[in-house]
Scaffold this active site. Structure first.
Site, short mmCIF file in Angstrom:
data_model
loop_
_atom_site.label_atom_id
_atom_site.label_comp_id
_atom_site.label_asym_id
_atom_site.label_seq_id
_atom_site.Cartn_x
_atom_site.Cartn_y
_atom_site.Cartn_z
N HIS A 33 16.44 0.26 -24.53
CA HIS A 33 16.51 1.67 -24.14
C HIS A 33 17.98 2.09 -24.04
CE1 HIS A 33 12.63 0.14 -22.79
NE2 HIS A 33 12.17 1.38 -22.79
N HIS A 275 15.16 7.25 -26.28
CA HIS A 275 14.70 6.70 -25.01
C HIS A 275 14.38 5.22 -25.10
CE1 HIS A 275 12.21 5.80 -21.55
NE2 HIS A 275 12.41 6.99 -21.03
N GLU A 422 -0.22 1.38 1.33
CA GLU A 422 -0.27 -0.06 1.08
C GLU A 422 0.72 -0.52 0.02
OE1 GLU A 422 -4.39 1.21 2.50
OE2 GLU A 422 -2.91 1.95 1.05
N HIS A 484 -15.36 -1.69 1.16
CA HIS A 484 -14.40 -2.39 2.00
C HIS A 484 -14.57 -3.91 1.97
CE1 HIS A 484 -13.47 1.57 3.38
NE2 HIS A 484 -12.69 1.15 4.36
#
Length: 673
Positions: A33, A275, A422, A484
């Site tokens: 890049h 890029h 999280e 869960h």
């Protein structure tokens, strides 16, 4: 030419040298890049040549400023900087960019390259790890600095006084983790976190307006950040002024938007064509010509530019020598703090620390998450480096220091309330671990390890001493149901190299696991139970010694069949073993708290636990994939290869086949075969 004009010319020569080193790396590899390095070289030059405090000859000096390249695809920029400033990254490594075995991989890796603080590449994670680094600096400064403000630079009693700088791009800020982490950083008031945003209006697919039209300034204002805009990414004066202004803002993290031109100076400037691929031979020549460099010379460093960059070595040595002298005075004034600071930053545990981990009595069942809370608080009294928190679940995961305040309220506090973030939490934990002086942890429900899996993987890539603590480890958590209840998570995380897995059977294995996790200098995760479990006799089963082997025989009734289990299922296996014995079937019952630890044992030991020719059954309330490595293709894996069910925990386990009856049936079936 005036002195200022001479300096300006030298600055530009040095910047262009860096630009073209990056271009040549990418072109030689025909991969990489080049666009971001061409646009961002002035930022990197200002930081490394003038503003940052670091010593290339001692990359791990604890009070260095940290630089984190969050847009890690621009690695050629960082490698060029590290080479030019005198780090141990010789030119032949730049010429081996992206090649097998080099110290210049496609994205920066901290274990490969001196001067790379964290491994980056998955966008947004460098940003998030920088938040962890800034948390680390703020906490250490609050605990160890004595005598007030560090801004004057003259106080000998402030061993912690450094900044965390980040270079990031649009992709970093698009990723959801940046939202989590930026919000947390603003809440925590991380005044020594300075993010420079390469605002070049181009992403890989094309103009950013295709997918990214938010007002970044207002977004970060809403996060309680200090935000500035620099309109010209080549204006060194303006960029420096913005950085100094950011340093002056001590109560908020800072974002500096720098409007750059991707691929600056090349024929493809300002387009996505520069890029993510090499520019091509002719475009490289045109770029060199544009900057006044020889078109036929690759990896060319003009003598003046080389000398200018290398002043970093003398500046760095001077800065560290001054710090060493001040720290010597500090240790005289505060010998206990000085000794402790030296110990934690060297990663050594104190003498006798493990005496705080003692065996639990067997009279009363205890959930392994509750056992973990007892251990955390006992060990925390002698390990100030143990630091962390939960994703808005401290009451459930039991990961809170009861005698310490919140870091947000008092930065001396060891409890971080990460909020429901999280992914950002675990990435910040990695950033703290990489900073040094910490054994950090984050915790949440085990099923939500999916949210933060990529951060766990990055911790493993870096060999960070990060602790990932998960509770509610099976369908035994009960009524919350399959959303869960973790099923595939345990086996999935075991697939990650360098990550140690722990699923303890009871409170005493939990104690042993905590000891191992603190001693081993690699990342690990614990899967702990919500429900109470019977406590095994630590002395009878030599649990502290045997847990370190990963798997061990608990009960050796005989050699008709081996039944191996983990976590809460060990008790089920023990009960099944007793019933089988009553029917004349002699089973060896094995507890296996860690696949990784067991795999590290000798072949002789492995065969003693899983002897050849003996039929084997595994019992685990989760996916069975992976067990056949230990029980053989003719073994029976009792597990849960479906999603769970909403029901009280014992009923969910029974209905889904985790029962003594199921084990007994499997044993008889095996023996009949």
């Amino acid at each position: 030419m005036t002195e200022q004009q001479q300096q300006d010319a030298l600055d530009q020569l040095s910047i262009n040298t860096l630009r073209l080193l990056a271009v040549d790396q990418v072109q030689k590899a025909n991969s990489g890049h080049p666009g971001a390095p061409l646009g961002c070289a002035p930022i990197a030059y200002l930081l490394y040549h003038k503003l940052m405090k670091y010593n290339p000859k001692d990359p791990h000096w604890i009070d260095r400023d940290r630089f984190i390249l969050s847009n890690g695809h621009a690695s050629a920029l960082l490698y060029g900087v590290l080479h030019l400033t005198g780090y141990d990254l010789p030119m032949d490594q730049l010429k081996q960019f992206r090649q097998y075995g080099s110290h210049t991989p496609g994205h920066p890796e901290s274990i490969e390259t001196a001067g790379v603080e964290v491994t980056t590449g998955p966008l947004g994670q460098g940003f998030a790890m920088a938040v962890g680094s800034a948390i680390a600096e703020k906490h250490l400064a609050a605990v160890y600095n004595q005598g007030g403000d560090t801004s004057s630079g003259h106080n000998n009693h402030t061993p912690v006084d450094h900044y965390t700088y980040v270079l990031c791009g649009d992709g970093d800020l698009m990723e959801g983790i940046s939202h989590e982490s930026a919000s947390l950083a603003g809440t925590l008031g991380l005044g020594k976190l300075i993010v420079l945003y390469d605002d070049n209006l181009i992403s890989l697919d094309g103009p950013t307006e295709l997918s990214y039209t938010e007002d970044v300034t207002e977004r970060f204002h809403a996060y309680h950040w200090h935000v500035q805009m620099v309109e010209d990414g080549n204006d060194l004066v303006a960029i420096e002024k913005a950085i100094l202004s950011a340093k002056a803002e001590t109560t908020k993290p800072s974002l500096i938007r720098v409007r750059t031109v991707i691929g600056y100076g090349s024929p493809k400037a300002g387009t996505n064509k520069v890029h993510g691929e090499a520019m091509g031979v002719e475009a490289v020549k045109a770029t060199k010509k544009n900057f006044g460099f020889p078109e036929d010379k690759d990896f060319y460093i003009p003598e003046e530019a080389g000398k200018n960059w290398l002043t970093a070595v003398t500046r760095g040595k001077k800065a560290q020598d001054e710090w060493n002298a001040k720290f010597a005075e500090y240790t005289k004034a505060y010998p206990a703090l000085g000794a402790e600071f030296s110990r934690i930053t060297s990663g050594k545990l104190p003498e006798g620390w493990a005496s705080t981990i003692t065996a639990f009595p067997t009279e009363k069942p205890i959930a392994t998450r509750n056992a973990g809370q007892v251990i955390l608080n006992n060990v925390g009294k002698v390990l100030p480096e143990l630091f962390g928190g939960a994703a808005d679940l401290t009451a459930s995961t039991k990961t809170i220091f009861k005698d310490s305040p919140s870091f947000h309220v008092d930065p001396k506090g060891k409890n971080v309330f990460f909020g429901v973030r999280e992914f950002g939490m675990m990435a910040a934990v990695n950033g703290m671990a990489q900073h040094g002086g910490f054994i950090p942890f984050g915790s949440t429900f085990f099923t939500f390890s999916d949210y933060c899996r990529s951060a766990i993987r990055m911790g493993a890539l870096m060999h960070s001493h990060s602790l990932y603590i998960f509770t509610h480890d099976s369908v035994g958590l009960g009524e919350d149901g399959p959303t869960h209840q973790p099923v595939e998570q345990l086996m999935s995380l075991r697939c990650i190299p360098h990550l140690t897995d722990y699923r303890p059977a009871d409170a005493n294995e939990t104690a042993a696991v905590w000891k191992l996790a603190l001693e081993r200098k690699e990342p690990s995760f614990m899967a702990l139970s919500r429900q109470d479990l019977p406590v095994l006799d630590a002395a009878k089963y030599k649990i502290f010694e045997n847990t370190a082997k990963g798997a061990y025989v608990l009960e050796a009734h005989g050699k008709d069949v081996v039944i191996v289990a983990t976590g809460s299922e060990v008790n089920v296996a023990l009960a099944a073993g007793e019933k089988l014995k009553a029917e004349g079937i002699m089973a060896a019952i094995v507890s296996m708290p860690s696949f990784k630890l067991f795999d590290e044992q000798t072949d002789e030991y492995k065969k003693s636990v899983f002897p050849h020719g003996v039929p084997k059954i595994s019992v685990e309330a989760g996916a069975t994939m992976g067990w056949y490595k230990y029980i053989g293709s003719d073994g029976i894996a009792i597990g849960i290869d479906r999603f769970g069910a909403s029901a009280p925990g014992p009923i969910a386990l029974e209905k889904l086949g985790i029962s003594t009856a199921h084990i007994i049936e499997a044993a008889k079936k095996l023996l009949k075969k």
